[in-house]
Design a protein around this motif. Structure first.
Motif, PDB file in Angstrom:
ATOM      1  N   PRO A  98       0.807  -1.225   0.000  1.00 40.65           N
ATOM      2  CA  PRO A  98       0.000   0.000   0.000  1.00 40.65           C
ATOM      3  C   PRO A  98       0.840   1.276   0.000  1.00 40.65           C
ATOM      4  CG  PRO A  98      -0.302  -1.193   2.059  1.00 40.65           C
ATOM      5  CD  PRO A  98       0.503  -2.059   1.161  1.00 40.65           C
ATOM      6  N   ILE A  99       1.987   1.261   0.657  1.00 43.98           N
ATOM      7  CA  ILE A  99       2.830   2.465   0.675  1.00 43.98           C
ATOM      8  C   ILE A  99       3.377   2.745  -0.717  1.00 43.98           C
ATOM      9  CG2 ILE A  99       5.011   3.418   1.521  1.00 43.98           C
ATOM     10  CD1 ILE A  99       4.456   2.033   4.193  1.00 43.98           C
ATOM     11  N   SER A 100       3.909   1.727  -1.386  1.00 41.59           N
ATOM     12  CA  SER A 100       4.503   1.952  -2.706  1.00 41.59           C
ATOM     13  C   SER A 100       3.442   2.315  -3.737  1.00 41.59           C
ATOM     14  CB  SER A 100       5.301   0.724  -3.146  1.00 41.59           C
ATOM     15  OG  SER A 100       4.457  -0.404  -3.238  1.00 41.59           O
ATOM     16  N   MET A 101       2.269   1.686  -3.666  1.00 45.86           N
ATOM     17  CA  MET A 101       1.211   2.030  -4.623  1.00 45.86           C
ATOM     18  C   MET A 101       0.671   3.428  -4.385  1.00 45.86           C
ATOM     19  SD  MET A 101      -0.963  -1.380  -5.417  1.00 45.86           S
ATOM     20  CE  MET A 101      -1.986  -0.468  -6.518  1.00 45.86           C
ATOM     21  N   ALA A 102       0.520   3.822  -3.126  1.00 47.74           N
ATOM     22  CA  ALA A 102       0.035   5.172  -2.836  1.00 47.74           C
ATOM     23  C   ALA A 102       1.060   6.220  -3.254  1.00 47.74           C
ATOM     24  CB  ALA A 102      -0.296   5.308  -1.350  1.00 47.74           C
ATOM     25  N   CYS A 103       2.341   5.937  -3.060  1.00 48.90           N
ATOM     26  CA  CYS A 103       3.385   6.876  -3.505  1.00 48.90           C
ATOM     27  C   CYS A 103       3.385   7.000  -5.031  1.00 48.90           C
ATOM     28  CB  CYS A 103       4.756   6.433  -3.011  1.00 48.90           C
ATOM     29  SG  CYS A 103       5.037   6.741  -1.277  1.00 48.90           S
ATOM     30  N   LEU A 104       3.293   5.877  -5.723  1.00 46.09           N
ATOM     31  CA  LEU A 104       3.260   5.919  -7.180  1.00 46.09           C
ATOM     32  C   LEU A 104       2.029   6.671  -7.678  1.00 46.09           C
ATOM     33  CD1 LEU A 104       4.343   5.077  -9.942  1.00 46.09           C
ATOM     34  CD2 LEU A 104       3.076   2.930  -9.679  1.00 46.09           C
ATOM     35  N   ALA A 105       0.881   6.406  -7.076  1.00 44.16           N
ATOM     36  CA  ALA A 105      -0.344   7.104  -7.473  1.00 44.16           C
ATOM     37  C   ALA A 105      -0.236   8.593  -7.178  1.00 44.16           C
ATOM     38  CB  ALA A 105      -1.543   6.505  -6.746  1.00 44.16           C
ATOM     39  N   GLY A 106       0.352   8.942  -6.046  1.00 44.11           N
ATOM     40  CA  GLY A 106       0.522  10.352  -5.715  1.00 44.11           C
ATOM     41  C   GLY A 106       1.453  11.059  -6.679  1.00 44.11           C
ATOM     42  N   ILE A 107       2.523  10.415  -7.055  1.00 39.59           N
ATOM     43  CA  ILE A 107       3.463  11.011  -8.009  1.00 39.59           C
ATOM     44  C   ILE A 107       2.808  11.169  -9.377  1.00 39.59           C
ATOM     45  CG2 ILE A 107       5.610  10.569  -9.271  1.00 39.59           C
ATOM     46  CD1 ILE A 107       6.665   9.298  -6.643  1.00 39.59           C
ATOM     47  N   LEU A 108       2.067  10.144  -9.804  1.00 36.85           N
ATOM     48  CA  LEU A 108       1.364  10.243 -11.088  1.00 36.85           C
ATOM     49  C   LEU A 108       0.335  11.364 -11.077  1.00 36.85           C
ATOM     50  CD1 LEU A 108       0.758   6.498 -12.022  1.00 36.85           C
ATOM     51  CD2 LEU A 108       2.253   8.122 -13.181  1.00 36.85           C
ATOM     52  N   ALA A 109      -0.374  11.511  -9.972  1.00 37.65           N
ATOM     53  CA  ALA A 109      -1.393  12.556  -9.900  1.00 37.65           C
ATOM     54  C   ALA A 109      -0.772  13.943  -9.881  1.00 37.65           C
ATOM     55  CB  ALA A 109      -2.265  12.348  -8.663  1.00 37.65           C
ATOM     56  N   VAL A 110       0.318  14.106  -9.148  1.00 39.73           N
ATOM     57  CA  VAL A 110       0.980  15.415  -9.103  1.00 39.73           C
ATOM     58  C   VAL A 110       1.575  15.761 -10.465  1.00 39.73           C
ATOM     59  CG1 VAL A 110       2.923  16.662  -8.088  1.00 39.73           C
ATOM     60  CG2 VAL A 110       1.387  15.377  -6.622  1.00 39.73           C
ATOM     61  N   ALA A 111       2.082  14.755 -11.156  1.00 39.97           N
ATOM     62  CA  ALA A 111       2.704  15.001 -12.458  1.00 39.97           C
ATOM     63  C   ALA A 111       1.675  15.161 -13.578  1.00 39.97           C
ATOM     64  CB  ALA A 111       3.646  13.854 -12.812  1.00 39.97           C
ATOM     65  N   ALA A 112       0.440  14.755 -13.340  1.00 36.64           N
ATOM     66  CA  ALA A 112      -0.578  14.808 -14.392  1.00 36.64           C
ATOM     67  C   ALA A 112      -1.033  16.238 -14.643  1.00 36.64           C
ATOM     68  CB  ALA A 112      -1.775  13.949 -14.003  1.00 36.64           C
ATOM     69  N   GLY A 113      -1.222  16.538 -15.873  1.00 37.95           N
ATOM     70  CA  GLY A 113      -1.775  17.822 -16.260  1.00 37.95           C
ATOM     71  C   GLY A 113      -2.837  17.601 -17.316  1.00 37.95           C
ATOM     72  N   LYS A 114      -3.689  18.549 -17.472  1.00 39.92           N
ATOM     73  CA  LYS A 114      -4.690  18.417 -18.526  1.00 39.92           C
ATOM     74  C   LYS A 114      -3.999  18.587 -19.874  1.00 39.92           C
ATOM     75  CE  LYS A 114      -8.625  19.840 -15.832  1.00 39.92           C
ATOM     76  NZ  LYS A 114      -9.758  20.735 -15.693  1.00 39.92           N
ATOM     77  N   PRO A 115      -4.320  17.781 -20.848  1.00 41.98           N
ATOM     78  CA  PRO A 115      -3.595  17.830 -22.110  1.00 41.98           C
ATOM     79  C   PRO A 115      -3.754  19.141 -22.870  1.00 41.98           C
ATOM     80  CG  PRO A 115      -5.169  16.006 -22.080  1.00 41.98           C
ATOM     81  CD  PRO A 115      -5.295  16.723 -20.795  1.00 41.98           C
TER      82      PRO A 115
END
Length: 122
Positions: A98-115
């Motif tokens: 859960p820690i690694s998946m939440a970190c990966l999801a958090g990084i993906l969400a922070v890095a995501a931008g609207k196209p």
């Protein structure tokens, strides 16, 4: 990336809830039945562990649910929730997923931008 953050965040939050249920239940069982030498010993900070057992999975789930609409806020919530699971339980066999998946999801969400926007979140 927002969809991946949503899915990973919800899965990580569900696994963190299972860890939280067992952590909260363990402290309650030791408090009720007492310590057993060599088998069950009460943790040092019972209140802190119980608080993190409830709050951290909720932060991860809420962050995962917010990842599509508010990616920055959702990512920050998932990273804070992962930090809470780490602070409460450390890095072990049942918490690494859960820690690694939440970190990966958090990084993906922070890095995501609207196209169609130049700036990611503002």
């Amino acid at each position: 990336m927002r969809n991946a953050a949503l899915v990973l965040g919800i899965i990580a939050g569900l696994f963190a809830m299972v860890v939280g249920f067992f952590g909260y239940g363990y402290t309650t069982a030791v408090e009720h039945f007492g310590e057993i030498d060599g088998f069950a010993r009460q943790v040092d900070n019972v209140g802190e562990l119980r608080l993190l057992s409830v709050i951290s999975p909720l932060l991860i789930l809420a962050g995962g649910a917010m990842a599509r609409a508010r990616a920055l806020w959702g990512g920050v919530l998932m990273l804070v929730g992962a930090g809470g699971v780490y602070a409460g339980y450390g890095l072990g066999f049942f918490t690494i997923f859960p820690i690694s998946m939440a970190c990966l999801a958090g990084i993906l969400a922070v890095a995501a931008g609207k196209p169609d926007e130049e700036k990611a979140h503002f």
